[in-house]
Design a protein around this motif. Structure first.
Motif, PDB file in Angstrom:
ATOM      1  N   UNK A  78     -15.199   1.901 -43.414  1.00  0.00           N
ATOM      2  CA  UNK A  78     -14.930   1.727 -44.840  1.00  0.00           C
ATOM      3  C   UNK A  78     -13.833   0.667 -45.050  1.00  0.00           C
ATOM      4  N   UNK A  79     -12.745   0.785 -44.282  1.00  0.00           N
ATOM      5  CA  UNK A  79     -11.625  -0.175 -44.420  1.00  0.00           C
ATOM      6  C   UNK A  79     -12.061  -1.587 -44.054  1.00  0.00           C
ATOM      7  N   UNK A  80     -12.874  -1.705 -43.003  1.00  0.00           N
ATOM      8  CA  UNK A  80     -13.306  -3.034 -42.542  1.00  0.00           C
ATOM      9  C   UNK A  80     -14.055  -3.767 -43.661  1.00  0.00           C
ATOM     10  N   UNK A  81     -15.012  -3.091 -44.290  1.00  0.00           N
ATOM     11  CA  UNK A  81     -15.822  -3.769 -45.309  1.00  0.00           C
ATOM     12  C   UNK A  81     -15.036  -3.977 -46.607  1.00  0.00           C
ATOM     13  N   UNK A  82     -14.139  -3.032 -46.893  1.00  0.00           N
ATOM     14  CA  UNK A  82     -13.261  -3.210 -48.057  1.00  0.00           C
ATOM     15  C   UNK A  82     -12.418  -4.483 -47.862  1.00  0.00           C
ATOM     16  N   UNK A  83     -11.851  -4.587 -46.666  1.00  0.00           N
ATOM     17  CA  UNK A  83     -10.981  -5.722 -46.355  1.00  0.00           C
ATOM     18  C   UNK A  83     -11.759  -7.043 -46.352  1.00  0.00           C
ATOM     19  N   UNK A  84     -12.939  -7.054 -45.747  1.00  0.00           N
ATOM     20  CA  UNK A  84     -13.668  -8.318 -45.592  1.00  0.00           C
ATOM     21  C   UNK A  84     -14.430  -8.731 -46.835  1.00  0.00           C
ATOM     22  N   UNK A  85     -15.026  -7.764 -47.525  1.00  0.00           N
ATOM     23  CA  UNK A  85     -15.936  -8.120 -48.626  1.00  0.00           C
ATOM     24  C   UNK A  85     -15.573  -7.473 -49.958  1.00  0.00           C
ATOM     25  N   UNK A  86     -14.573  -6.593 -49.927  1.00  0.00           N
ATOM     26  CA  UNK A  86     -14.086  -6.017 -51.187  1.00  0.00           C
ATOM     27  C   UNK A  86     -14.967  -4.923 -51.763  1.00  0.00           C
ATOM     28  N   UNK A  87     -15.948  -4.407 -51.015  1.00  0.00           N
ATOM     29  CA  UNK A  87     -16.710  -3.277 -51.560  1.00  0.00           C
ATOM     30  C   UNK A  87     -16.311  -1.998 -50.833  1.00  0.00           C
ATOM     31  N   UNK A  88     -16.557  -0.872 -51.507  1.00  0.00           N
ATOM     32  CA  UNK A  88     -16.080   0.402 -50.960  1.00  0.00           C
ATOM     33  C   UNK A  88     -17.202   1.419 -50.780  1.00  0.00           C
ATOM     34  N   UNK A  89     -17.258   2.013 -49.598  1.00  0.00           N
ATOM     35  CA  UNK A  89     -18.110   3.184 -49.371  1.00  0.00           C
ATOM     36  C   UNK A  89     -17.215   4.335 -48.937  1.00  0.00           C
ATOM     37  N   UNK A  90     -17.516   5.525 -49.461  1.00  0.00           N
ATOM     38  CA  UNK A  90     -16.691   6.701 -49.191  1.00  0.00           C
ATOM     39  C   UNK A  90     -16.974   7.219 -47.773  1.00  0.00           C
ATOM     40  N   UNK A  91     -15.949   7.240 -46.913  1.00  0.00           N
ATOM     41  CA  UNK A  91     -16.167   7.665 -45.518  1.00  0.00           C
ATOM     42  C   UNK A  91     -16.729   9.078 -45.396  1.00  0.00           C
ATOM     43  N   UNK A  92     -16.411   9.947 -46.339  1.00  0.00           N
ATOM     44  CA  UNK A  92     -16.839  11.343 -46.146  1.00  0.00           C
ATOM     45  C   UNK A  92     -18.295  11.571 -46.553  1.00  0.00           C
ATOM     46  N   UNK A  93     -18.862  10.687 -47.358  1.00  0.00           N
ATOM     47  CA  UNK A  93     -20.222  10.987 -47.830  1.00  0.00           C
ATOM     48  C   UNK A  93     -21.177   9.791 -47.854  1.00  0.00           C
ATOM     49  N   UNK A  94     -20.670   8.581 -47.692  1.00  0.00           N
ATOM     50  CA  UNK A  94     -21.552   7.415 -47.895  1.00  0.00           C
ATOM     51  C   UNK A  94     -21.726   6.556 -46.640  1.00  0.00           C
ATOM     52  N   UNK A  95     -21.232   7.039 -45.505  1.00  0.00           N
ATOM     53  CA  UNK A  95     -21.327   6.244 -44.266  1.00  0.00           C
ATOM     54  C   UNK A  95     -21.851   7.137 -43.140  1.00  0.00           C
TER      55      UNK A  95
END
Ligand SMILES: Cc1ncc(COP(=O)(O)O)c(C=O)c1O
Length: 386
Positions: A78-95
């Motif tokens: 989640x942090x990697x994609x937030x940092x690189x591309x600015x989008x967010x997926x919730x680690x507890x339910x969306x990954x």
């Protein structure tokens, strides 16, 4: 004598070994063979990633994890994609952490496809989707991109959507063409696809191998977030093909269903590999751009040699493939690849391995040493002259 074939799944019997493997297996038997088929980085996995796995094993972190993968790893994803591309997926339910992107593709398609469904794929395209679609009793519907510079035309794609269309698969940067999608094309695709009730499966495994512009992800578009399933992984970006770490990201209710398929086929991804993946995502974020410096040199070298030989191609901006036309030789792509292998011991992939719309082309992987590329291109040049 029992007919062992009787009773086997008809659809499994119909699946062919992909062209990539056919040629890779043949060249492996030649002592002086050069293999330009496989899309596998020739860099070693970064040292600290290897150390993280060794440490995990030493600490007996060798059991099962949560079926969706370690929460700590999902947080890193989640942090990697937030940092690189600015989008967010919730680690507890969306990954969801899978055994490579391949298992992510398999679990996703099996979670959504039913008999008679149609899946639209811009082609030529990577050969890993069609067998899974076929096994599910669904049908691939190809959009020919060979007349539009291997870029999907949004209106042409829309014209293929019927009430049976369940999903569209988009793989950019593209295997096999190396094409990336510019912002205006993505805007148009998003505008059109958001109007239809179809899943978008975006396989962006080559996102970190984008050489000229920053990759744009479909996940950056809120308009399609509800219908988007993002396929990703570390095989290409961090030279970790054998570690088998992939990610599936999407809305919680979809991930919940994909998770059930995933846990029934593999329970979870390998735990030492998951610890290694955390290290890669948290502390090796610059590794892909370091590798890219080399890939760009190799790509440019391959392009200039092929162009001198009279073979032309769309300028590839991502992944690690060039896809030149070999129509000028008068050979089919399979004849070209077969003769090149027989006479010069160089293996490339015939374009028709990526659907009929790849006929007339070959795929060359430059994820190989410069030394091998130089020697292979010398041999290709002498093959063409002969
Ligand atoms: C477009 C694409 N998706 C998925 C994969 C499979 O990746 P993994 O090794 O993570 O299963 C590949 C491998 O070549 C690929 O090219």
């Amino acid at each position: 004598m029992i007919n062992l074939h009787k009773g086997l799944n008809e659809r499994a019997l119909e699946i062919n070994v992909p062209g990539i493997r056919v040629f890779a297996n043949k060249v492996a038997l030649l002592s002086d063979g050069i293999n330009l088929t496989i899309g596998e980085p020739n860099f070693p996995t970064p040292d600290r990633v290897k150390t993280a796995a060794i440490t995990a094993i030493t600490r007996n972190q060798t059991g099962y994890s949560h079926n969706a993968g370690l929460l700590e790893l999902r947080e890193s994803v989640s942090r990697f994609f937030q940092h690189k591309y600015g989008f967010h997926y919730d680690p507890s339910s969306e990954i969801l952490i899978t055994n490579g992107a391949s298992e992510g593709i398999d679990s996703t398609l099996r979670a959504i496809l039913e008999e008679g469904d149609e899946v639209i794929l811009p082609a030529p395209i990577y050969s890993g989707y069609e067998p899974v679609i076929h096994l599910a009793g669904a049908k691939p519907v190809y959009l020919n991109t060979s007349k539009t510079g291997f870029v999907p035309d949004a209106l042409a794609l829309e014209s293929l959507i019927t009430e049976r269309t369940k999903a569209v698969i988009l793989n950019y940067p593209s295997n096999p063409t190396g094409v990336t999608l510019p912002r205006d094309v993505m805007d148009k695709l998003v505008e059109i696809l958001s109007k239809h009730k179809v899943f978008i499966i975006a396989d962006e495994i080559y996102s970190e191998n984008s050489y000229e512009e920053q990759h744009i992800s479909f996940a950056e578009y809120p308009a399609v977030r509800d219908q988007l399933i993002l396929i990703h992984g570390l095989s290409k970006s961090h030279s970790m093909t054998g570690w088998r770490i992939g990610f599936v990201m999407g809305p919680a209710h979809l991930i919940g269903h994909i998770l059930k398929v995933h846990l029934s086929n593999s329970i979870c991804a390998s735990l030492p590999s998951q610890h290694a993946a955390i290290e890669a995502l948290e502390y090796c974020r610059d590794v892909p751009s370091e590798m890219n410096k080399e890939y760009i040199q190799r790509r440019d070298y391959v392009i200039s040699r092929l162009t001198t030989m009279g073979l032309h191609m769309i300028h590839p901006k991502g992944a690690f493939y060039v896809f030149p036309s070999i129509k000028s030789t008068g050979l089919s792509s399979n004849e070209f690849a077969t003769k090149l292998l027989d006479k010069k011991h160089v293996a490339v992939v015939p374009g028709d391995s990526f659907t009929e719309f790849g006929e007339g082309y070959i795929r060359i992987s430059y994820a190989n040493s410069m030394e091998n590329l130089i020697s292979a291109l010398d041999r290709i040049e002498s093959f063409i002259h002969e």
